[in-house]
Scaffold this active site. Structure first.
Site, PDB file in Angstrom:
ATOM      1  N   ARG A 103      12.493 -64.156  31.711  1.00  0.00           N
ATOM      2  CA  ARG A 103      12.242 -62.712  31.791  1.00  0.00           C
ATOM      3  C   ARG A 103      12.256 -62.293  33.259  1.00  0.00           C
ATOM      4  NH1 ARG A 103       6.985 -59.659  32.118  1.00  0.00           N
ATOM      5  NH2 ARG A 103       7.525 -57.501  31.703  1.00  0.00           N
TER       6      ARG A 103
ATOM      7  N   HIS B  99       9.844 -52.498  36.360  1.00  0.00           N
ATOM      8  CA  HIS B  99       8.634 -53.244  36.728  1.00  0.00           C
ATOM      9  C   HIS B  99       8.105 -52.656  38.043  1.00  0.00           C
ATOM     10  CE1 HIS B  99       6.429 -57.259  35.955  1.00  0.00           C
ATOM     11  NE2 HIS B  99       5.802 -56.700  36.971  1.00  0.00           N
TER      12      HIS B  99
ATOM     13  N   ASN C  39       7.189 -52.227  32.164  1.00  0.00           N
ATOM     14  CA  ASN C  39       6.145 -53.243  32.285  1.00  0.00           C
ATOM     15  C   ASN C  39       4.783 -52.596  32.556  1.00  0.00           C
ATOM     16  OD1 ASN C  39       5.300 -56.169  32.746  1.00  0.00           O
ATOM     17  ND2 ASN C  39       4.597 -55.196  34.630  1.00  0.00           N
ATOM     18  N   GLU C  40       3.837 -52.861  31.680  1.00  0.00           N
ATOM     19  CA  GLU C  40       2.437 -52.467  31.877  1.00  0.00           C
ATOM     20  C   GLU C  40       2.251 -51.023  32.333  1.00  0.00           C
ATOM     21  OE1 GLU C  40       0.311 -55.154  34.403  1.00  0.00           O
ATOM     22  OE2 GLU C  40       0.702 -56.888  33.150  1.00  0.00           O
TER      23      GLU C  40
ATOM     24  N   ASN D  77       1.081 -58.642  28.008  1.00  0.00           N
ATOM     25  CA  ASN D  77       0.694 -59.396  29.202  1.00  0.00           C
ATOM     26  C   ASN D  77      -0.819 -59.576  29.176  1.00  0.00           C
ATOM     27  OD1 ASN D  77       3.344 -59.110  29.920  1.00  0.00           O
ATOM     28  ND2 ASN D  77       2.967 -57.888  31.763  1.00  0.00           N
TER      29      ASN D  77
ATOM     30  N   TYR E 125      -4.179 -61.829  31.043  1.00  0.00           N
ATOM     31  CA  TYR E 125      -4.597 -62.748  32.095  1.00  0.00           C
ATOM     32  C   TYR E 125      -6.051 -63.184  31.998  1.00  0.00           C
ATOM     33  CZ  TYR E 125      -0.203 -61.976  34.488  1.00  0.00           C
ATOM     34  OH  TYR E 125       1.118 -61.963  34.797  1.00  0.00           O
TER      35      TYR E 125
ATOM     36  N   GLU F 193       3.760 -62.151  29.655  1.00  0.00           N
ATOM     37  CA  GLU F 193       3.171 -62.731  30.870  1.00  0.00           C
ATOM     38  C   GLU F 193       1.812 -63.338  30.540  1.00  0.00           C
ATOM     39  OE1 GLU F 193       2.688 -60.051  34.223  1.00  0.00           O
ATOM     40  OE2 GLU F 193       4.700 -59.232  33.927  1.00  0.00           O
TER      41      GLU F 193
HETATM   42  C1  GBH Z   1       0.611 -58.307  36.062  1.00  0.00           C
HETATM   43  O1  GBH Z   1      -0.323 -57.282  36.001  1.00  0.00           O
HETATM   44  C2  GBH Z   1       1.932 -57.776  36.606  1.00  0.00           C
HETATM   45  O2  GBH Z   1       2.804 -57.421  35.555  1.00  0.00           O
HETATM   46  C3  GBH Z   1       2.630 -58.711  37.536  1.00  0.00           C
HETATM   47  O3  GBH Z   1       3.632 -58.042  38.237  1.00  0.00           O
HETATM   48  C4  GBH Z   1       1.640 -59.359  38.454  1.00  0.00           C
HETATM   49  O4  GBH Z   1       2.237 -60.185  39.394  1.00  0.00           O
HETATM   50  C5  GBH Z   1       0.673 -60.141  37.598  1.00  0.00           C
HETATM   51  O5  GBH Z   1      -0.010 -59.267  36.784  1.00  0.00           O
HETATM   52  C6  GBH Z   1      -0.366 -60.915  38.369  1.00  0.00           C
HETATM   53  O6  GBH Z   1      -1.172 -60.074  39.138  1.00  0.00           O
HETATM   54  O7  GBH Z   1      -6.256 -52.731  40.288  1.00  0.00           O
HETATM   55  O8  GBH Z   1      -7.236 -53.306  42.409  1.00  0.00           O
HETATM   56  O9  GBH Z   1      -7.972 -54.408  40.439  1.00  0.00           O
HETATM   57  C7  GBH Z   1      -1.615 -57.684  35.618  1.00  0.00           C
HETATM   58  C8  GBH Z   1      -2.605 -56.612  35.892  1.00  0.00           C
HETATM   59  C9  GBH Z   1      -2.845 -55.481  37.981  1.00  0.00           C
HETATM   60  C10 GBH Z   1      -4.519 -56.934  37.166  1.00  0.00           C
HETATM   61  C11 GBH Z   1      -3.533 -55.486  39.350  1.00  0.00           C
HETATM   62  C12 GBH Z   1      -5.169 -56.959  38.490  1.00  0.00           C
HETATM   63  C13 GBH Z   1      -5.556 -56.040  40.521  1.00  0.00           C
HETATM   64  C14 GBH Z   1      -5.589 -54.923  41.445  1.00  0.00           C
HETATM   65  N1  GBH Z   1      -3.111 -56.698  37.262  1.00  0.00           N
HETATM   66  N2  GBH Z   1      -4.944 -55.768  39.239  1.00  0.00           N
HETATM   67  S1  GBH Z   1      -6.848 -53.744  41.107  1.00  0.00           S
END
Ligand code: GBH
Length: 523
Positions: free
Chosen positions: A112, A157, A201-202, A345, A347, A415
């Site tokens: 992807r 993205h 994306n998101e 996605n 995490y 993701e």
């Molecule tokens: C994903 O977003 C993205 O799709 C990807 O591009 C990215 O590399 C990956 O996560 C890992 O980070 O808003 O100040 O708390 C996941 C969602 C967005 C969660 C940013 C954490 C941290 C900044 N993420 N967020 S804040």
């Protein structure tokens, strides 16, 4: 409450928390030991994911136009932790052949990746298509196919063309046409070999952090209004691209197209407090439901809870109109069912609680409208960025939430991966993937969730938005000190490769990285 008794309550609460985590800790070894008792089916789609701005670099090469991340970071170098930007990144603009070999070495059949809108359409509009952009992506997609890897292409993205941002970006209704035009160019040029597309994306992260706050570019901080406008037009743009594909390209190109939404796991802070359970539902409706309900529910439109809540809050705040726009009947119908799969996605998981207010909330704002407090469990492992703790069962729960609310739509996890501060012997990442993938197996085998694919985030250490190059998510290490951006597999790459090949998780996997020689292994 007086100081002393407050301290006593804290101590009591912490004791309970640590006792709980002991209980959780003690049940883990049984779950995660030896070889997993469930396996992945032969047709389960294993893949690995990246995004253009995070790896490509080549920001001004081949006539590429500027995206909002180029423009903003050049103007505001302090935006990222290490004052870095995406000018070179992992240099995949030049090293894509090596990327392909890396993907191949994992044994996955899917990759992807996202297209840089301005590499293809330097001005963002379709009056001029870049020859260099065409060539770059054609070579990349053909190279993948030659290596027996199916590309899954994300159209957006987060790297919006700057000229379109100057017109208001996703808050301008006209963006729906611009996005449809971009999608048409992409389907026309690459639809013969790309059979799997995701539109956006998101949207939640992009709109909430970039339009409603300052955490992401464009950092508009138009809280309470901007994030909902962005949401509204991004959803409509998605639906237009979906219908364009299925009316004009699908009949002869025979591909699939969907959207990728993100959701953190949400766990009641106090399991025995019914208000915290309500808060979890409120949170999920505002974060995930806002985007998922219009597309995947049987009724369509924004979720009733969100509609009522934002309408009420807006009225209460003196607005004549709701800050959340309304869809027309035709738009509701256009959005309903406009995704061939549910891209998810995921995490990490947050503890959610009922709370009457939080001084950090701006008014009005999506956070204020949501009205719940979020925090991380103090006992869950936090190996990297501040937002990231490890709680594998949260993954199974969110998969079940999707099944229970949005039916049996096939889910592709687009993701999932771990954040740390680097190192080749990334045992924590190995264990993260093993445990999260096991939760996926439980969701499929016990709960009958319809999960058909999984993409590990991410192929290699990349530009992590506000974190710059400080936090790492890669299966491959990238040497950012070297102009060659040398890539080296981490332990987690070998572990993931073994899971993909054996279709089973080995919780006792510990193995040094195999030697990786990109030069001798060129396509
Ligand atoms: C994903 O977003 C993205 O799709 C990807 O591009 C990215 O590399 C990956 O996560 C890992 O980070 O808003 O100040 O708390 C996941 C969602 C967005 C969660 C940013 C954490 C941290 C900044 N993420 N967020 S804040």
């Amino acid at each position: 409450m007086r100081g002393k008794s407050r301290v006593a309550m804290r101590v009591a609460a912490l004791t309970i928390i640590s006792l709980l985590s002991l209980v959780q800790g003690s049940s883990e070894p049984d779950l995660y030991r030896g070889l997993s008792n469930y396996t992945f089916s032969e047709d389960f789609m294993f893949g690995v994911a990246t995004a253009a701005f995070q790896i490509e670099g080549g920001w001004n090469e081949g006539g590429r136009g500027e995206s909002i991340w180029d423009t903003y970071l050049h103007k505001h170098p302090n935006f990222t932790l290490d004052r870095s930007n995406g000018d070179v990144a992992a240099d995949s603009y030049h090293k894509y052949e090596e990327d392909i070999v890396m993907v191949q070495s994992l044994g996955v059949k899917y990759y992807r990746l996202s297209m840089s809108w301005t590499r293809l359409l330097p001005e963002g509009t379709d009056n001029y298509v870049s020859e260099d952009g065409k060539k770059y992506y054609r070579n990349l997609f053909e190279g993948l196919l030659k290596a027996n890897i199916t590309p899954m292409v994300t159209l957006f993205h987060w790297d919006l063309p700057t000229p379109l941002m100057d017109l208001g970006g996703w808050t301008n209704p006209k963006i729906v046409d611009f996005f449809e035009d971009y999608a048409r160019v992409a389907f026309n040029l690459f639809g013969d070999i790309v059979k799997l597309w995701t539109t956006i994306n998101e949207p939640h992260q992009h709109c909430a952090n970039g339009y409603g706050n300052i955490f992401f570019v464009p950092a508009l901080d138009a809280h309470g209004i901007g994030e909902y406008l962005c949401t509204h037009y991004i959803l409509l743009a998605h639906a237009r691209a979906y219908h364009l594909y299925h009316s004009q390209f699908g009949p002869h190109q025979h591909g699939k197209i969907g959207i990728t939404l993100d959701s953190f796991g949400a766990k009641p802070k106090n399991e025995s407090n019914p208000y915290d359970h309500v808060a979890v539902e409120q949170y999920l409706q505002m974060h995930l439901g806002l985007y998922a309900h219009p597309i995947f529910s049987s009724t369509g439109d924004y979720p009733e809870f969100v509609r009522k809540r934002v309408d009420y809050m807006s009225r209460d705040q003196g607005y004549t109109r709701s800050r959340l726009p309304y869809f027309t009947t035709e738009e509701i119908a256009m959005l309903k069912g406009s995704s061939d799969f549910f891209g998810l996605n995921h995490y990490t998981t947050y503890l959610i609680s009922h709370c009457s207010g939080n001084k950090a909330w701006k008014v009005p704002s999506m956070d204020h409208d949501t009205g719940v407090c979020m925090e991380q469990h103090p006992a869950w492992v936090k190996p990297g960025a501040d937002w990231f703790t490890i709680y594998p069962p949260g993954f199974r729960k969110i998969l079940n939430y999707i099944k229970n609310n949005y039916g049996n739509v096939p889910i592709i996890v687009t993701e999932n991966g771990l954040c740390d501060y680097g190192g080749l012997e990334d045992f924590v990442r190995v264990s993260y993937f093993n445990k999260y993938l096991y939760q996926l197996l439980l969701a499929v085998n016990i709960d009958r969730c319809n999960v058909i694919g999984y993409f590990a985030w991410t192929l290699m250490d990349d530009f992590e938005w506000n974190d710059g190059y400080v936090t790492k998510f890669g299966l491959f290490h990238v040497d950012y000190e070297s102009p060659d951006r040398t890539r080296t597999p981490k332990l987690s790459a070998a572990n993931y490769g073994q899971i993909v090949r054996t279709r089973q998780i080995d919780f006792d996997f510990i193995k040094p990285p195999t030697k990786y020689q990109p030069q001798s292994n060129r396509l």
